[in-house]
Design a protein around this motif. Structure first.
Motif, short mmCIF file in Angstrom:
data_model
loop_
_atom_site.label_atom_id
_atom_site.label_comp_id
_atom_site.label_asym_id
_atom_site.label_seq_id
_atom_site.Cartn_x
_atom_site.Cartn_y
_atom_site.Cartn_z
N PRO A 10 0.83 -1.21 0.00
CA PRO A 10 0.00 0.00 0.00
C PRO A 10 0.86 1.25 0.00
O PRO A 10 1.87 1.33 0.71
CB PRO A 10 -0.79 -0.13 1.31
N HIS A 11 0.48 2.22 -0.80
CA HIS A 11 1.23 3.47 -0.86
C HIS A 11 0.65 4.48 0.14
O HIS A 11 -0.56 4.57 0.30
CB HIS A 11 1.21 4.04 -2.27
N PRO A 12 1.51 5.24 0.80
CA PRO A 12 1.02 6.24 1.76
C PRO A 12 0.09 7.23 1.08
O PRO A 12 0.39 7.71 -0.02
CB PRO A 12 2.29 6.93 2.24
N PRO A 13 -1.05 7.53 1.65
CA PRO A 13 -1.97 8.50 1.02
C PRO A 13 -1.37 9.89 1.00
O PRO A 13 -0.55 10.25 1.85
CB PRO A 13 -3.21 8.43 1.93
N ALA A 19 -5.26 -2.37 4.95
CA ALA A 19 -6.61 -1.87 4.71
C ALA A 19 -6.81 -0.51 5.36
O ALA A 19 -7.48 0.37 4.80
CB ALA A 19 -7.64 -2.86 5.24
N ILE A 20 -6.23 -0.30 6.54
CA ILE A 20 -6.34 1.01 7.20
C ILE A 20 -5.60 2.07 6.41
O ILE A 20 -6.08 3.20 6.23
CB ILE A 20 -5.79 0.92 8.64
N VAL A 21 -4.40 1.74 5.91
CA VAL A 21 -3.62 2.70 5.12
C VAL A 21 -4.40 3.12 3.88
O VAL A 21 -4.40 4.29 3.49
CB VAL A 21 -2.27 2.09 4.72
N LEU A 22 -5.11 2.19 3.27
CA LEU A 22 -5.81 2.46 2.02
C LEU A 22 -7.15 3.16 2.22
O LEU A 22 -7.70 3.71 1.26
CB LEU A 22 -6.06 1.15 1.27
N THR A 23 -7.68 3.14 3.45
CA THR A 23 -9.05 3.60 3.68
C THR A 23 -9.10 4.70 4.74
O THR A 23 -8.76 4.46 5.89
CB THR A 23 -9.95 2.44 4.12
N PRO A 24 -9.53 5.91 4.41
CA PRO A 24 -9.70 6.96 5.43
C PRO A 24 -10.76 6.54 6.44
O PRO A 24 -11.70 5.80 6.11
CB PRO A 24 -10.16 8.17 4.62
N PRO A 25 -10.64 6.99 7.69
CA PRO A 25 -11.65 6.66 8.71
C PRO A 25 -13.05 7.07 8.26
O PRO A 25 -13.25 8.13 7.68
CB PRO A 25 -11.19 7.47 9.92
N GLY A 26 -14.00 6.19 8.50
CA GLY A 26 -15.38 6.46 8.13
C GLY A 26 -15.76 5.97 6.75
O GLY A 26 -16.95 5.87 6.44
N ALA A 27 -14.77 5.67 5.91
CA ALA A 27 -15.06 5.17 4.57
C ALA A 27 -15.15 3.65 4.60
O ALA A 27 -14.67 3.00 5.51
CB ALA A 27 -13.97 5.61 3.59
N ARG A 28 -15.80 3.11 3.59
CA ARG A 28 -15.91 1.65 3.49
C ARG A 28 -14.53 1.08 3.19
O ARG A 28 -13.83 1.56 2.29
CB ARG A 28 -16.88 1.28 2.37
N PRO A 29 -14.11 0.05 3.94
CA PRO A 29 -12.76 -0.51 3.74
C PRO A 29 -12.53 -0.96 2.30
O PRO A 29 -13.40 -1.57 1.68
CB PRO A 29 -12.73 -1.70 4.71
N GLN A 30 -11.36 -0.64 1.79
CA GLN A 30 -10.99 -1.06 0.44
C GLN A 30 -10.52 -2.52 0.47
O GLN A 30 -9.80 -2.92 1.37
CB GLN A 30 -9.87 -0.18 -0.10
#
Length: 311
Positions: free
Chosen positions: A163-166, A278-289
């Motif tokens: 995963p790449h850092p957002p 999954a946390i790195v890819l998904t901002p809080p509150g969004a549906r997990p990628q």
């Protein structure tokens, strides 16, 4: 040009709203050549130099360095050199902004955590750059994959596994990436990550085919994961089993599906890695990628269900 239309360095500075020191600096750098010299040897400037000085100051306002400004003036203010310089500055500015956003999120992470956790979080963050590199994660997977696996297959796997850092991280994403970094750089007992048994059976070439087939299965399963559909037999599971059947030089039979379920259940898992990814890819509150890990979980559950229904 008539000397009546020429100005001294002070007069040019006043017309341009600049200081004499600024005009002299650009003249000494060769960016603002004078139009003529007075009988006493003093520099004289005309309307053309005024326009050139205004252009130089505009380019400096955009934070373009002097070497690039020189190239623009030698080329054409409306030419390719200006376009290249602006594009390059935008890239550098984007990198600087990503760095600042990462640092901001890291500072918030330290500020908002309980005092007893701050020392530990500082240690995690201290091992990272701003923004952090994905190279340690890629090295982790390279030691996990079969040796001598074709470079193209390895690159394709790393593309989905790392995963790449957002660009605009939330503190939770910073913490997850820091934990991923710590996990993937920690010494491994025996010097190598535990590998699935299929790597030994398939070998480097077979593993390339295995992961190409798994990539297709994971993509199909990801569509179900996004829609939160329960695991079930179907096209995704068939592609999943076919990938393993090819690696084991077998056929997709009922006996093979039972054997595969048992083999997968006994293999080492990297659940923590995929949870953090999954946390790195998904901002809080969004549906997990979906990740390869969550797609694999869905497919394994679908395989167990398929075997149970066939009993």
């Amino acid at each position: 040009m008539s000397h009546e239309l020429l100005w001294s360095i002070g007069e040019l500075a006043e017309r341009a709203g600049a200081t004499v020191k600024t005009v002299r600096f650009y003249s000494d750098q060769g960016l603002l050549p004078e139009a003529a010299r007075s009988s006493g040897g003093h520099r004289r400037y005309g309307p053309e130099q005024l326009q050139r000085l205004q252009l130089i100051r505009s380019l400096r306002t955009l934070d373009l360095p002097l070497p690039e400004i020189r190239r623009i003036l030698q080329d054409d203010p409306a030419g390719r050199a200006l376009e290249n310089a602006v594009d390059g500055r935008l890239r550098r500015l984007g990198n600087e902004m990503r760095t600042l956003r990462w640092r901001e999120a890291a500072l918030e992470l330290v500020r908002d955590c309980p005092p007893a956790q701050r020392a530990g979080r500082l240690r995690l963050l201290g091992a990272l750059g701003s923004p952090p590199s994905t190279a340690p994660l890629a090295r982790f997977w390279r030691t996990w994959l079969p040796p001598r696996m074709p470079s193209r297959a390895t690159a394709a796997f790393l593309e989905v596994a790392v995963p790449h850092p957002p660009d605009e991280p939330h503190p939770a994403q910073v913490l997850a990436f820091a934990r991923l970094h710590a996990m993937t750089t920690a010494p491994c007992p025996g010097g190598r990550q535990p590998q699935p048994e299929v790597h030994r059976v398939a070998g480097a070439r077979g593993a390339a085919l295995l992961y190409a087939g798994l990539a297709e299965a994971f993509e199909l399963a990801a569509a179900h994961v996004r829609r939160t559909r329960d695991p079930h037999p179907g096209e995704a599971l068939d592609a999943y089993v076919a990938a393993y059947a090819g690696a084991y030089r077998s056929r997709d039979t009922r006996d093979f599906r039972r054997l595969l379920a048992a083999t997968l259940a006994a293999e080492p898992r990297l659940d923590q890695y995929w949870q953090l990814a999954a946390i790195v890819l998904t901002p809080p509150g969004a549906r997990p990628q979906p990740t390869p890990g969550s797609a694999d979980d869905w497919l394994r559950a679908a395989l167990r269900q398929d075997n149970a229904e066939a009993t």
